[in-house]
Design a protein around this motif. Sequence first.
Motif, PDB file in Angstrom:
ATOM      1  N   PRO A 145     120.365  55.243 104.128  1.00  0.00           N
ATOM      2  CA  PRO A 145     120.866  56.441 104.316  1.00  0.00           C
ATOM      3  C   PRO A 145     121.008  57.333 105.721  1.00  0.00           C
ATOM      4  CG  PRO A 145     118.576  56.332 103.455  1.00  0.00           C
ATOM      5  CD  PRO A 145     119.102  55.123 103.524  1.00  0.00           C
TER       6      PRO A 145
ATOM      7  N   ALA B  26     119.713  63.529 104.859  1.00  0.00           N
ATOM      8  CA  ALA B  26     118.997  62.201 104.440  1.00  0.00           C
ATOM      9  C   ALA B  26     117.325  62.007 105.212  1.00  0.00           C
ATOM     10  CB  ALA B  26     120.064  60.968 104.907  1.00  0.00           C
TER      11      ALA B  26
ATOM     12  N   GLY C 204     125.120  55.703 104.718  1.00  0.00           N
ATOM     13  CA  GLY C 204     124.595  55.397 103.285  1.00  0.00           C
ATOM     14  C   GLY C 204     124.511  53.734 102.965  1.00  0.00           C
TER      15      GLY C 204
ATOM     16  N   ALA D  81     122.282  55.331  98.232  1.00  0.00           N
ATOM     17  CA  ALA D  81     122.320  54.887  99.569  1.00  0.00           C
ATOM     18  C   ALA D  81     121.277  53.936 100.010  1.00  0.00           C
ATOM     19  CB  ALA D  81     121.982  56.035 100.302  1.00  0.00           C
TER      20      ALA D  81
ATOM     21  N   ARG E 186     121.615  60.181  94.810  1.00  0.00           N
ATOM     22  CA  ARG E 186     122.566  59.806  95.670  1.00  0.00           C
ATOM     23  C   ARG E 186     122.251  58.405  96.046  1.00  0.00           C
ATOM     24  NH1 ARG E 186     125.458  62.892 100.063  1.00  0.00           N
ATOM     25  NH2 ARG E 186     126.001  61.345 101.724  1.00  0.00           N
TER      26      ARG E 186
ATOM     27  N   ARG F 135     125.358  64.955 106.819  1.00  0.00           N
ATOM     28  CA  ARG F 135     124.533  64.005 105.943  1.00  0.00           C
ATOM     29  C   ARG F 135     123.517  63.184 106.481  1.00  0.00           C
ATOM     30  NH1 ARG F 135     130.366  61.443 103.709  1.00  0.00           N
ATOM     31  NH2 ARG F 135     130.773  62.416 102.014  1.00  0.00           N
ATOM     32  N   THR F 136     123.632  62.786 107.944  1.00  0.00           N
ATOM     33  CA  THR F 136     122.459  62.135 107.957  1.00  0.00           C
ATOM     34  C   THR F 136     120.944  62.917 108.394  1.00  0.00           C
ATOM     35  OG1 THR F 136     123.797  60.576 109.271  1.00  0.00           O
ATOM     36  CG2 THR F 136     121.512  60.528 109.950  1.00  0.00           C
TER      37      THR F 136
ATOM     38  N   GLY G 231     129.784  61.388  99.259  1.00  0.00           N
ATOM     39  CA  GLY G 231     128.720  60.576  99.740  1.00  0.00           C
ATOM     40  C   GLY G 231     128.045  59.740  98.829  1.00  0.00           C
ATOM     41  N   HIS G 232     128.510  59.502  97.549  1.00  0.00           N
ATOM     42  CA  HIS G 232     128.042  58.705  96.252  1.00  0.00           C
ATOM     43  C   HIS G 232     127.037  59.432  96.198  1.00  0.00           C
ATOM     44  CE1 HIS G 232     130.168  55.285  98.276  1.00  0.00           C
ATOM     45  NE2 HIS G 232     130.348  54.812  97.107  1.00  0.00           N
ATOM     46  N   SER G 233     127.162  60.959  95.888  1.00  0.00           N
ATOM     47  CA  SER G 233     126.075  61.712  95.182  1.00  0.00           C
ATOM     48  C   SER G 233     126.461  61.875  93.833  1.00  0.00           C
ATOM     49  CB  SER G 233     125.961  63.104  95.875  1.00  0.00           C
ATOM     50  OG  SER G 233     127.227  63.911  95.938  1.00  0.00           O
TER      51      SER G 233
END
Length: 524
Positions: free
Chosen positions: A74, A223, A78, A71, A69, A219-220, A113-115
């Motif tokens: 992150p 991360a 991200g 980031a 991913r 997401r946070t 999420g740019h994964s």
Amino acid sequence: MKSDATSRRAYGIQRREFLGYMAMVSAIPTMALRAEGQVVDNPSFDGNPFTLGVASGDPLADGVVIWTRLATDPLAGGGLPPVPVRTRWEVATDEAFADVVRSGEALAMPQLGHSVHVEVDGLQPHRWYFYRFHAGNETSPVGRTRTAPAANQTPDLVRFAFTSCQHYETGYFNGYPHMQQEDLDLVVHLGDYIYEYGGIDNRPRKHLGGELNSLDDYRTRYAQYRLDPALQETHRRFPWLVTWDDHEFDNNYANLVSEEDGISPEAFLARRMNAYQAYYEFMPLRRSSFPQGPHMKLYRGCQYGSLANFHVLDTRQYRTDQPNGDHQKPMTGKALDHRATMLGEAQEHWLMRSLLQSQATWNVLAQQVMMAPLNRGEGDDRRYSMDQWPGYEISRRRLLRFFHERRIPNPVVLTGDIHVNWVNDLQLDFQDPNSPLVGTELVGTSMTSGGNGGNVIAEYERAAAQNDFVRWYNSNRGYVSCELTPATWTTHFRATPFVDKPDSPIETKATFVIEAGQAGAKQA
């Protein structure tokens, strides 16, 4: 747990509005996995885009999922602009990448999420590979993974470890550095990978933010967990097989019903959609597990040649509501409802079909909540957890009867959730001490949840003494390591004496052996 009124609001009085919303949300199109418009081919980053490391999972005989991913920041969204970023990936037989056997490109999509999830194929069975990603001029850490044995292959030995319940706030992931030193083929995670609660002061560590609700919230939180060096490194070293329990979304939820009163179906499903998407984004999962709105299919198989067949279950998403509340209650009334289900009809039928078709020596059920009916009451006041399989007693009896009548080879149930190790014989009829054994249950403790542990608890002592099927229990933190051969299954219960500070040593509290063809575990 929930009041009867809340359940009626979800399933009765407001059923028409509720089902209408379900249809609307489920019709949301699957997110496009190809870019429309601008794609950044050669990005320039303000910092390291691979802060979250790499991971692999869901191994097959000819391939595996590799994950990363992008980031640079992150914990603050991200740090990348909302455009697709082209990445390159490589898989090699050596860590120096002198022998690259597979390579390609993948897009890190902003809506995910740019994964990046790459399903690599064309690999050789049961061998180690190395992989890495490139974006712009940046290169990820080198991951290591292993494919499964071929379907007709019987390896002499397969080793794996399983764990669950890693509450960040209650301690350090001290088991993972020791797990990294073991010669494992696979890591199995049985749920509660994150906890959804808001941050609390005066604990060993603290969550960022409040209770999770939005996609950015989830997401946070993922991360923050994945930035833990011990967890990230264990993902880098081994392929993982993952499933969730409840804290990846909402404590003790059941299908479409929240633990809390007064939560509307609309709000519940919107939050569940956020939680499920974030889980997919951070886990090395195949497209077959891609979330469809507030739904996500996690139950699946993972075959390790003719030695072991992993049947990965989801005991949260499809279950009916916990009967009589989700605490310890007598096994009466709704706990004996024939309509109640732990797995849901489709998953239960899939599991039975998979077990019937399995030609493996060991049939492994990777799931979340205790299957054996552990009586925790006193004297004639028999009490059982309604959140576990005894709250769905007819479902439990049906599955154990299926083990027995269909002669399923060597069922071994892996369980998480309750932060205590247990070794249980699974009987056809737990009310009859002479009833045949039909399987074995290995319950793993938590990685951190509950704090240091290791203390003697009167309730556990009483339960171990008054339930004849219990072979052993222990309340330390840690993980469980398993060694499978065609003749025996050996289990080592690894314990970390403390988690409130880093760098705990490791202890092996007990070792149990299961002999193929003979249900029940014996202490070595």
